[in-house]
Design an enzyme around this catalytic site. Structure first.
Site, PDB file in Angstrom:
ATOM      1  N   HIS A 160       0.862  -1.172   0.000  1.00 16.88           N
ATOM      2  CA  HIS A 160       0.000   0.000   0.000  1.00 16.88           C
ATOM      3  C   HIS A 160       0.902   1.226   0.000  1.00 16.88           C
ATOM      4  O   HIS A 160       1.854   1.294   0.771  1.00 16.88           O
ATOM      5  CB  HIS A 160      -0.889  -0.014   1.246  1.00 16.88           C
ATOM      6  N   ARG A 210      -6.578  10.464  -0.340  1.00 20.16           N
ATOM      7  CA  ARG A 210      -6.384  10.908  -1.725  1.00 20.16           C
ATOM      8  C   ARG A 210      -7.719  11.003  -2.466  1.00 20.16           C
ATOM      9  O   ARG A 210      -7.942  11.945  -3.214  1.00 20.16           O
ATOM     10  CB  ARG A 210      -5.408   9.973  -2.445  1.00 20.16           C
TER      11      ARG A 210
END
Lengths: 250, 631
Positions: free
Chosen positions: B255, B275
């Site tokens: 990740h 994000r």
């Protein structure tokens, strides 16, 4: 930036045990659970502790640190003085299995005693429509990570084994409030909260709210409103009369 | 001592999203079902999932549908996915999410009262059903409460909460048992499982014709990981040792955004929602570097200027998405490259900033648990300053090779769902596709197991020899006074992290395999001090067998695959190769000790699914031969 800290950790099994002294390395940014893990890796490989996520999201590493119920993973070492002795003990309200691990089955029993979410029979999956503002109240309670520290700290059962059968504890009284405030729940929650799950035992000292690692306002937002809802029913003359008549019949 | 013995129709190992959904299904099909889990009920790693569950409900953008979701999933996995799984997943995810709502889940809402959906990397439309950034908790609690609701029904009917579904918590399975004969059904069929209670150290035997593995991943073989202690590859190893195959083990998702500081929380996840909700990545020069890392295959789908990327958040019809929302493998490699080039943050990551992008109150509302996590663990206020983040071992795409429709593995009676199964996500999983995967394939595996049991002529028998062998194996570390298991574990973690990590080279992977061989010998000698009662040292000594087997699979497959794709990046073979796309690497342990790897050709995509893509796009991934066959 590392130093040696003094720890006292409760160790024992089968109803017996004592605090054991340890001197252990501490590095910058560490939390109490890191230190317990270092003890396992270097000095006491069979030291029992529960943990999972190490990020305050699963509620496994509940313990009492200097007498206060805390999550080991969210208690930073920097909150203590370097020369302070840190005492770590298991949660007091539940029977100890070994070292820092307690038998929390009380909580799972209580969870089973609360009737589950009961939607109306005619709403199919995909048809639910709820406003954000209407789900927010229950969403706050669903933040609960089930660390059981509220039940651990609650004085109704903390040193009163005899109250356990009749009292669900803040965690599960809050669960009742969550369901009662769910826009689609149709089950009766108010009388049963009072009569079967011991809401009346709570005298709103807010100890549960203070220890909640998720900062849920258990007392103000769940328990007090629930008490008010119960009172509304109880002392509403019509409801009171209805109850009276119903009881006589049965 | 007498071994505690239980008879069930279906035993589910693991109580995360996939395990609970499988168990619920098996019980709803009328099967007597056991759930066996290493932690307390409700603590499984699913609680860590933050962003949401991807399902093409079309609540926020009505253009969304299963076909778009299917395409996104295949693209994210670089077309290595088992297309049938990707199809079932895209078609059924919405029903599985709606079902949760009927069981009491409270997702965040749209203005018109439907389930809200958020943007995420690789998803063309806002698609993730979510509850702030604690969706995994909502999912596991809802499934946990559904199990309790079924137990309450059983109490009403039978006077016993545990008549049809029982949770064996803090209980670890160490061996699956099989019936060697074919007297009672197919030869070599599953007949049960053997394990121990963590609390007492006493042994427990499940006599059951069907076992569903739902044990999650393998992250604990790495130092920097978002995974909890439970992620020791148990199901992967149990399946191998029972004779099943693992596929795609070389594909591990790092990740892109794990915490990098303080050291004790290194690796803990920072949700992609940061994000999705507007957060941007910057290097030490303040540059939004992701614009430099858009790969050719995605060139026309991502914004090339900051202005366009920023406009996308409010007008998705006329702008392309910002490259911070590329699939995770791309973002992780980009961060890795920036840090390597000396443009990293002070603590060795890059900056993830949402503080200059959203008002403080909005950040607290949308990302409450991130706000809390950084405040409490790093003393950083994310509404006022950027976070420092870097890649962390998060998810394994590889796992038990299963039949897409039923979750059945090669061994009769063995099923797998969720992270422990392989195929669905191909070489890289999209964020949000995990929670939906758990629900879709958890249900299918539970159903598959129930139907398998219905069709069996008789219950396969548990052989006493295999129980005795499992018992001896489990007791061995307690009877030795050898090396501390924590040291072996630590060396394995360092080795995998440094040598089979995000960027791989043949020499380094070979070196890792040599270390793993030596560690295998050392594991035979580790000793666990103390009693059988709640003894973590002993438990780790037993878990090491699984971690080593799984690590060996990862390394062997990584060495063989001479290309870079998704969660497998070879420094010495940087490009994607269509020939390799057609091949799966299949791991097995014929002798129960050494891992073998064989190549297997992927079945070609069904015509109607093939036709969902532009030929121009398929040309980037498929061989000439495959393209020719389809025309």
């Amino acid at each position: 930036m590392s130093y040696k800290a003094k720890f006292k950790v409760w160790r024992g099994e089968g109803g017996e045990g004592k605090l054991e002294d340890f001197t252990v390395e501490v590095n910058e940014g560490e939390v109490v659970l890191d230190i317990i893990h270092r003890l396992q890796a270097t000095q006491a490989p069979d030291l029992a502790v529960r943990w999972n996520c190490k990020a305050g999201k699963c509620g496994s590493c509940s313990m009492e640190i200097n007498g206060k119920p805390r999550l080991g993973c969210m208690t930073r070492m920097s909150t203590f003085e370097e020369d302070e002795t840190i005492t770590v003990t298991p949660m007091r309200t539940f029977p100890v299995i070994k070292d820092l691990v307690t038998d929390v089955s009380f909580n799972y029993q209580k969870a089973r005693e609360i009737p589950s979410f009961t939607p109306p029979a005619d709403v199919r999956p995909g048809e639910y429509r709820m406003k954000q503002v209407d789900v927010e109240r229950s969403q706050e309670f669903r933040k609960c990570i089930e660390c059981f520290m509220c039940n651990n700290v609650c004085h109704v059962i903390r040193d009163h084994e005899e109250n356990k059968p009749a009292f669900a504890g803040p965690r599960f009284l809050m669960r009742i409030a969550e369901l009662d405030m769910h826009p689609y729940d149709v089950a009766e929650r108010k009388d049963s909260a009072q009569e079967q799950h011991g809401l009346g035992y709570c005298n709103i000292t807010k100890c549960c709210t203070e220890v909640c690692p998720e900062h849920i306002k258990i007392t103000d937002n769940a328990l007090i409103p629930m008490k008010e809802r119960v009172v509304d029913r109880k002392y509403d003359p019509l409801v009171w009369l209805g109850n009276k008549i119903f009881r006589r019949k049965s | 001592m007498e071994i505690e013995r239980h008879e069930y129709d279906v035993v589910v190992i693991g109580a995360g999203g996939a395990g609970l959904r499988a168990a619920i299904e098996a019980r709803q099909q009328g099967k007597r079902t056991a759930i066996v889990c290493k932690s307390l009920f409700g603590k499984a790693h699913t609680v860590m999932a933050e962003g949401g569950a991807a399902a093409a409900m079309g609540n926020v953008n009505s253009d969304d549908n299963w076909m778009v979701h299917f395409r996104d999933t295949m693209r994210g996995g670089k077309f290595l996915n088992n297309w049938r799984m990707a199809e079932l997943h895209a078609k059924e995810a919405a029903d599985r999410v709606w079902e949760l709502e009927a069981w009491g889940a409270l997702f965040d809402r749209t203005k018109d009262g439907k389930i809200s959906q958020r943007n995420f990397g690789g998803h063309e439309y806002p698609r993730l059903a979510h509850v702030g950034d604690r969706t995994g908790l909502e999912l596991i609690r809802t499934l946990q409460q559904r199990v309790v609701a079924l137990q309450q029904e059983d109490y009403e009917t039978h006077g016993d909460y545990e008549a049809y579904i029982k949770v064996f918590q803090e209980c670890t399975v160490t061996r699956l048992l099989k019936d060697a004969s074919s007297v009672h059904g197919p030869a070599g069929a599953i007949s049960g499982a053997f394990g121990y209670w963590r609390e007492t150290g006493n042994f427990i035997l499940f006599d059951a014709p069907a076992v569903v593995l739902a044990t999650g991943g393998i992250g604990k073989s790495y130092v920097v990981t978002s995974n909890s202690w439970e992620y020791t590859g148990d199901g992967h190893a149990l399946a191998l040792l029972a004779g099943a195959n693992l596929i795609n083990m070389e594909f591990i998702q790092f990740h892109p955004t794990g915490m990098v500081w303080p050291p004790s929380v290194r690796g803990i996840l920072v949700t992609e929602s940061v994000r999705g909700d507007g957060g941007v990545l910057r290097n030490s020069e303040g540059k939004r570097f992701m614009f430099d890392y858009i790969p050719d295959v995605f060139k026309d789908k991502y914004a090339t200027t900051e202005e366009e990327g920023d406009r996308w958040y409010t007008d998705q019809a006329n702008n392309r998405r910002p490259p911070e929302l590329l699939p995770r493998d791309e973002v992780a490699r980009a961060i890795n490259a920036e840090v390597k080039a000396g443009r990293g943050s002070p603590q060795g990551g890059v900056f993830l900033d949402v503080s200059t992008r959203l008002p403080a109150e909005e950040i607290k509302r949308r990302l409450p648990s991130m706000h809390h996590q950084f405040k409490e663990l790093a003393d950083v206020d994310i509404t006022a300053e950027p976070m420092q983040v870097g890649p962390t071992c998060h998810y394994i795409m590889g796992g038990v090779e299963v039949d897409a429709d039923t979750g059945a593995a090669a061994v009769p009676g063995l099923f797998a769902a969720g992270e422990v199964s392989g195929g669905m996500h191909g070489s890289n999983r999209l964020g949000g596709n995990s929670l939906s995967d758990l629900l879709v394939f958890g249900r299918r595996a539970g159903l598959g197991a129930a139907e398998y049991v219905n069709a069996l002529p008789a219950r396969p028998a548990v052989a006493q020899e295999s129980v005795d062998a499992a018992k001896a194996e489990a007791l061995a570390p307690l009877e030795r006074s050898g090396e501390n298991p924590y040291e072996v574990h630590h060396e394995l973690q360092r080795t995998m992290n440094d040598l089979v990590g995000i960027i791989r080279k043949a020499e380094e992977v070979s070196e890792a395999l040599e270390v793993v061989e030596k560690l295998k010998e050392r594991v035979e000698l580790v000793g666990a001090a103390g009693s059988r009662i709640y003894n973590p040292g002993w438990h780790l000594a037993l878990d090491l067998r699984n971690m080593l087997l799984v690590s060996e699979c990862v390394a062997r497959a990584a060495l063989l695959r001479q290309e870079s794709r998704g969660g497998h990046t070879r420094d010495d073979f940087p490009g994607m190769n269509p020939e390799w796309r057609r091949k799966l690497l299949v791991c097995a342990t014929p002798d129960g000790a050494a891992v073998t790897v064989e190549e297997k050709v992927q079945p070609p995509m069904r015509k109607d699914l093939f036709d969902l893509f532009d030929l121009g796009e398929l040309k980037k991934y498929l061989t000439e031969e495959e393209l020719g066959n389809a025309e």
